[in-house]
Design an enzyme around this catalytic site. Structure first.
Site, PDB file in Angstrom:
ATOM      1  N   CYS A  72      20.179 -10.513  -5.918  1.00 17.97           N
ATOM      2  CA  CYS A  72      19.497  -9.851  -7.031  1.00 17.97           C
ATOM      3  C   CYS A  72      20.481  -8.989  -7.832  1.00 17.97           C
ATOM      4  O   CYS A  72      21.346  -9.537  -8.507  1.00 17.97           O
ATOM      5  CB  CYS A  72      18.294  -9.063  -6.514  1.00 17.97           C
ATOM      6  SG  CYS A  72      17.204  -8.554  -7.853  1.00 17.97           S
ATOM      7  N   HIS A 107      15.226 -13.463  -4.056  1.00 18.04           N
ATOM      8  CA  HIS A 107      15.342 -12.721  -2.789  1.00 18.04           C
ATOM      9  C   HIS A 107      15.139 -13.674  -1.618  1.00 18.04           C
ATOM     10  O   HIS A 107      13.980 -13.956  -1.265  1.00 18.04           O
ATOM     11  CB  HIS A 107      14.299 -11.601  -2.735  1.00 18.04           C
ATOM     12  CG  HIS A 107      14.657 -10.457  -3.614  1.00 18.04           C
ATOM     13  ND1 HIS A 107      15.337  -9.350  -3.160  1.00 18.04           N
ATOM     14  CD2 HIS A 107      14.457 -10.266  -4.935  1.00 18.04           C
ATOM     15  CE1 HIS A 107      15.533  -8.511  -4.165  1.00 18.04           C
ATOM     16  NE2 HIS A 107      15.007  -9.042  -5.253  1.00 18.04           N
ATOM     17  N   GLU A 115      15.439 -13.050   1.424  1.00 20.50           N
ATOM     18  CA  GLU A 115      14.765 -12.325   2.528  1.00 20.50           C
ATOM     19  C   GLU A 115      13.273 -12.177   2.281  1.00 20.50           C
ATOM     20  O   GLU A 115      12.541 -11.719   3.153  1.00 20.50           O
ATOM     21  CB  GLU A 115      15.435 -10.956   2.739  1.00 20.50           C
ATOM     22  CG  GLU A 115      15.078  -9.862   1.728  1.00 20.50           C
ATOM     23  CD  GLU A 115      15.793  -9.965   0.380  1.00 20.50           C
ATOM     24  OE1 GLU A 115      16.358 -11.036   0.065  1.00 20.50           O
ATOM     25  OE2 GLU A 115      15.759  -8.974  -0.375  1.00 20.50           O
ATOM     26  N   ASP A 165      -7.232  -3.619   3.437  1.00 21.06           N
ATOM     27  CA  ASP A 165      -7.645  -2.229   3.243  1.00 21.06           C
ATOM     28  C   ASP A 165      -7.571  -1.568   4.616  1.00 21.06           C
ATOM     29  O   ASP A 165      -8.249  -2.007   5.555  1.00 21.06           O
ATOM     30  CB  ASP A 165      -9.083  -2.158   2.717  1.00 21.06           C
ATOM     31  CG  ASP A 165      -9.196  -2.653   1.274  1.00 21.06           C
ATOM     32  OD1 ASP A 165      -8.150  -2.862   0.635  1.00 21.06           O
ATOM     33  OD2 ASP A 165     -10.331  -2.828   0.802  1.00 21.06           O
ATOM     34  N   ASP A 197      -9.412   0.690 -10.288  1.00 20.56           N
ATOM     35  CA  ASP A 197     -10.723   0.529  -9.624  1.00 20.56           C
ATOM     36  C   ASP A 197     -11.842   0.779 -10.633  1.00 20.56           C
ATOM     37  O   ASP A 197     -12.455   1.855 -10.634  1.00 20.56           O
ATOM     38  CB  ASP A 197     -10.857   1.542  -8.470  1.00 20.56           C
ATOM     39  CG  ASP A 197      -9.783   1.370  -7.416  1.00 20.56           C
ATOM     40  OD1 ASP A 197      -9.617   0.250  -6.916  1.00 20.56           O
ATOM     41  OD2 ASP A 197      -9.098   2.360  -7.088  1.00 20.56           O
TER      42      ASP A 197
HETATM   43  O1  1PR Z   1      -5.965   6.399  -5.229  1.00 18.58           O
HETATM   44  O2  1PR Z   1      -3.518   6.076  -5.064  1.00 18.58           O
HETATM   45  O3  1PR Z   1      -4.818   6.916  -3.134  1.00 18.58           O
HETATM   46  O4  1PR Z   1      -5.013   4.574  -3.870  1.00 18.58           O
HETATM   47  C1  1PR Z   1      -6.103   4.190  -3.101  1.00 18.58           C
HETATM   48  C2  1PR Z   1      -6.127   2.698  -3.040  1.00 18.58           C
HETATM   49  O5  1PR Z   1      -7.125   2.324  -2.089  1.00 18.58           O
HETATM   50  C3  1PR Z   1      -6.491   2.063  -4.354  1.00 18.58           C
HETATM   51  O6  1PR Z   1      -5.676   0.939  -4.555  1.00 18.58           O
HETATM   52  C4  1PR Z   1      -7.932   1.626  -4.181  1.00 18.58           C
HETATM   53  O7  1PR Z   1      -8.173   0.394  -4.823  1.00 18.58           O
HETATM   54  C5  1PR Z   1      -8.032   1.437  -2.681  1.00 18.58           C
HETATM   55  N1  1PR Z   1      -9.361   1.793  -2.164  1.00 18.58           N
HETATM   56  C6  1PR Z   1      -9.876   3.028  -2.058  1.00 18.58           C
HETATM   57  N2  1PR Z   1     -11.079   2.948  -1.475  1.00 18.58           N
HETATM   58  C7  1PR Z   1     -11.350   1.679  -1.230  1.00 18.58           C
HETATM   59  C8  1PR Z   1     -12.546   1.145  -0.594  1.00 18.58           C
HETATM   60  O8  1PR Z   1     -12.739  -0.066  -0.486  1.00 18.58           O
HETATM   61  N3  1PR Z   1     -13.447   2.018  -0.157  1.00 18.58           N
HETATM   62  N4  1PR Z   1     -10.152  -0.389  -1.588  1.00 18.58           N
HETATM   63  C9  1PR Z   1     -10.259   0.936  -1.659  1.00 18.58           C
HETATM   64  C10 1PR Z   1     -10.098  -1.114  -2.621  1.00 18.58           C
HETATM   65  C11 1PR Z   1     -10.377  -3.241  -3.180  1.00 18.58           C
HETATM   66  C12 1PR Z   1      -9.508  -4.347  -2.934  1.00 18.58           C
HETATM   67  C13 1PR Z   1     -10.220  -5.364  -2.092  1.00 18.58           C
HETATM   68  C14 1PR Z   1     -10.616  -6.384  -3.101  1.00 18.58           C
HETATM   69  C15 1PR Z   1     -10.872  -7.714  -2.536  1.00 18.58           C
HETATM   70  N5  1PR Z   1     -10.278  -2.327  -2.129  1.00 18.58           N
HETATM   71  O9  1PR Z   1      -8.331  -3.978  -2.393  1.00 18.58           O
HETATM   72  O10 1PR Z   1      -9.356  -5.756  -1.129  1.00 18.58           O
HETATM   73  O11 1PR Z   1     -11.760  -5.909  -3.791  1.00 18.58           O
HETATM   74  O12 1PR Z   1     -11.942  -7.698  -1.716  1.00 18.58           O
HETATM   75  P1  1PR Z   1     -12.842  -8.984  -1.516  1.00 18.58           P
HETATM   76  O13 1PR Z   1     -11.965 -10.170  -1.639  1.00 18.58           O
HETATM   77  O14 1PR Z   1     -13.407  -8.874  -0.143  1.00 18.58           O
HETATM   78  O15 1PR Z   1     -13.888  -8.937  -2.580  1.00 18.58           O
HETATM   79  P2  1PR Z   1      -4.821   6.067  -4.353  1.00 18.58           P
END
Ligand code: 1PR
Length: 681
Positions: free
Chosen positions: A168, A274, A276, A317, A475
């Site tokens: 890179c 990359h 790796e 998550d 979000d």
């Molecule tokens: O605000 O900088 O601390 O970041 C927090 C991070 O955590 C953010 O990226 C936020 O999207 C994520 N987050 C916070 N709470 C939740 C929760 O679910 N209660 N998850 C959360 C967000 C959404 C996607 C999920 C997709 C696909 N999750 O990551 O994986 O919607 O899901 P699916 O295929 O099952 O529909 P900060």
């Protein structure tokens, strides 16, 4: 004249020794190395006064002048290599501490090599094989190379045709100069200027992030397994092939234009991608560089790669459950608790185990989101750091980590900048960090004041690590309105009207894991964070999360049409058809899913097969080397695995799909003996 030069060199030797004592400990030369390094003491002195010449141009101009005894002395000193105490399994690594080189370390260890770190320029001259995984920006890297004398040592090493692999930025630094925050002089080994991708050329998104195909030209043994397979790129700057550098170019890649993806001359190699992070294909590139003798003569059949592939990303998550265990969880519209009396946090597995499985299943990238990071302090959350460390040991695709990236003051009053938090994530194996809530606040501030402060976490991290290393996770929640003028945000006509027949909606951004709505729309946020330095957008949708009814294509189209950086569509995937739908109807570069993968409802491989059937280019995973060699040795009595593998590689695309269906269970079986569950993560 010769006397004069010798006197100067003696003086420079002394200068070198004195400078040596003044240097920080980590760059101090041993006396042996200082002697070996004497030739570049002149460079150390000269660069302190002038930055106008590159190390290699200095070296070359001295050679061109053919300075008799000076040249002789120069050559004899440089040809001396310390008696090699290293063995065939040692590789020297030049890490100047600018980012994630844990991945390359892990890849080297995985291939059975141990690593000797460069401490002094002499270590470069003495190396049996040297890898330079350039990370970060061009100017600071050159600064370190110049100030430590490593630059000239590198040039000397390369000019002596010693085994070298630049990665890179390690490729870009070999060129004359770069336009990145410049112009800045490079090492001057290869003619040409490194410039930024032109986003107006063919409407490409910059940075160039993802798995692209190479056009392999001049023979380069290390690319023998690459053929028409995809390898992973992440960069905004590139070098262009020209008449002046054509003898160096061993492959090119197309992205709006043709750029140099690898160079080779003798034992000197460098790659823009990359290895790796390029799965088994990348490991084979490294293996062939490190141990050319081991290369099998039989080249695997070519794949079908021709352009940038659409990525399929698995998202984990992660949070601690009520018992204090770190678990992968999954919400329905962000509610991650079971609807039972106990109301426990849903537990879908261990983060490291799942990440390893998804790598083996063919995920192009893995994202970890520390979903309670907004209220916890990530550096206090050491398990998350451990998750990254363990995962990066044997997962060789890009890893993104998000959650809690912001400035923080802990209970003792100690202040941590978001840069420190990000640095710890990068050191632990992350390739990209993802910012959620903090990016919303930064965008609101930017829109309000119209000025960049340069102080937000987003701006600081992208300035230091490059915008390709910073993802903003959005979000949003859909808010229906009757009239586009009802709100001061971007409103769109929705495909499916709202509960009361509303035809319009805007997408309200939230913070703290969807708990708080903010006065900013997803469209406004996306435009603002692109300005502030985001390199990619992870576009969630709270309404669709966990519903399995498909991505919100209205939202994905809105955002992917509005910004020039890659957009990852997220939330709502329930079937392989949902992936083709989002790629066919929007400009998303990648699609992410969680629930369907965790619950094993749809394997990643099935998603890819379906996309191939729809003529959407995706990366097809190369089988692990162990698997291949096993197959090759059984050539005389082909096993069913071998037949499956061969027909998989050589068949038409339609046939590939059918065979891939057969291959999937075999691949899973072949991994079942791997120990994956002994750690708590
Ligand atoms: O605000 O900088 O601390 O970041 C927090 C991070 O955590 C953010 O990226 C936020 O999207 C994520 N987050 C916070 N709470 C939740 C929760 O679910 N209660 N998850 C959360 C967000 C959404 C996607 C999920 C997709 C696909 N999750 O990551 O994986 O919607 O899901 P699916 O295929 O099952 O529909 P900060």
């Amino acid at each position: 004249m010769a006397m004069g030069m010798n006197t100067i060199l003696t003086f420079l030797d002394m200068t070198c020794a004195m400078l040596n004592l003044l240097w920080p400990k980590e760059f101090r030369l041993s006396m042996e190395a200082a002697t070996l390094a004497a030739p570049f003491s002149s460079y150390v002195t000269s660069t302190q006064n002038s930055s106008s010449s590159s190390p290699c141009s200095l070296l070359l101009s001295r050679k061109k002048k053919n300075l008799g005894s000076v040249n002789l002395r120069f050559k004899s000193r440089l040809s001396v290599r310390a008696s090699s105490s290293t063995s065939d399994s040692v590789v020297t690594l030049l890490d100047y501490g600018a980012g994630n080189v844990r991945s390359i370390r892990n890849a080297l260890r995985h291939l059975g090599f141990s690593i000797k770190d460069v401490q002094t320029p002499g270590d470069i001259l003495n190396a049996d094989r040297l890898i330079f995984p350039g990370v970060g920006a061009f100017a600071p890297a050159m600064d370190v190379l110049n100030k430590t004398g490593m630059g000239e040592a590198l040039c000397t090493y390369i000019e002596n045709d010693r085994p070298f692999l630049g990665i890179c930025l390690g490729l870009q630094l070999l060129f004359d100069s770069s336009e990145e925050n410049g112009p800045v002089k490079g090492l001057g080994v290869i003619p040409g200027t490194v410039g930024r991708f032109d986003s107006s050329a063919g409407g490409i998104r910059v940075p160039h992030i993802g798995w692209n195909a190479l056009q392999v030209g001049n023979a380069s043994d290390i690319l023998d397994d690459v053929g028409n397979r995809h390898v992973y790129f992440v960069h905004s700057y590139r070098a262009i092939p020209s008449n002046e550098n054509k003898d160096w170019v061993s492959s090119t890649c197309h992205y709006g234009e043709s750029f140099i993806s690898s160079i080779r001359r003798g034992n000197v190699h460098a790659v823009q991608f990359h290895p790796e992070k390029s799965g088994e294909v990348g490991l084979s590139v490294l293996r062939r560089f490190l141990d050319p003798k081991s290369s099998s003569k039989q080249k695997p059949e070519e794949g079908k790669a021709s352009k940038l592939a659409k990525r399929v990303i698995a998202c984990l998550d992660v949070r601690t459950n009520d018992k204090g265990d770190l678990v992968v969880t999954k919400g329905d519209q962000y509610d991650v608790r079971e609807q039972s009396n106990e109301n426990e946090v849903r537990n879908l597995g261990k983060p490291v185990d799942l990440a390893r499985q998804y790598y083996k299943d063919g995920a192009d990238e893995i994202s970890f989101l520390n979903i309670t990071g907004f209220r916890d302090f990530p550096l206090g959350d050491l398990p998350m750091i451990q998750v990254l460390r363990y995962t990066s040991e044997n997962v060789f695709v890009p890893l993104t980590v998000g959650g809690g990236i912001r400035d923080f003051t802990d209970a003792t009053g100690r202040y941590y900048s978001s840069l420190e938090v990000a640095a710890e994530y990068f050191r632990s194996g992350a390739d990209k960090i993802s910012i959620g809530s903090d990016a919303v606040y930064a965008a609101e501030e930017f829109i309000k004041s119209g000025a960049k402060t340069g102080k937000s976490s987003l701006e600081q991290i992208s300035r230091v690590y490059g915008n390709q290393a910073v993802v903003v996770s959005i979000d949003p929640r859909r808010v229906y309105v009757n009239d586009p003028d009802d709100v001061p945000y971007k409103v769109i006509k929705v495909t499916n009207p709202g509960p009361n027949g509303e035809e319009y909606a805007w997408y309200q951004c939230t913070v703290s894991g969807g708990r708080e709505g903010r006065p900013i729309g997803a469209y406004e946020l996306a435009k603002a964070v692109e300005e502030l330095g985001a390199g990619e957008i992870l576009l969630n949708c709270i309404d669709c999360d966990g519903q399995g009814k498909g991505f919100d294509t209205d939202l994905v189209k809105l955002i992917s049409d509005s910004v020039g950086i890659p957009v990852i569509a997220s939330s709502g995937a329930g079937t392989p058809e949902h992936f083709s739908e989002v790629f066919e109807t929007t400009n998303a570069s990648a699609a992410l899913a969680a629930g369907i993968f965790h619950r094993k409802e749809v394997p990643i491989q099935s998603v890819k097969e379906h996309l191939l059937e729809k003529s959407i280019e995706v990366r097809i995973k190369m089988q692990p080397r162990e698997h291949l060699s096993l197959l090759h040795t059984s050539d005389e009595h082909p096993s069913s695995d071998l037949l499956v593998y061969k027909s998989y590689c050589s068949s038409s695309q339609t046939r590939q799909h059918n065979v891939a269906r057969l291959l999937l269970p075999l691949t899973v079986c072949s991994f079942s003996s791997i120990n994956m569950g002994t750690d708590p993560y």
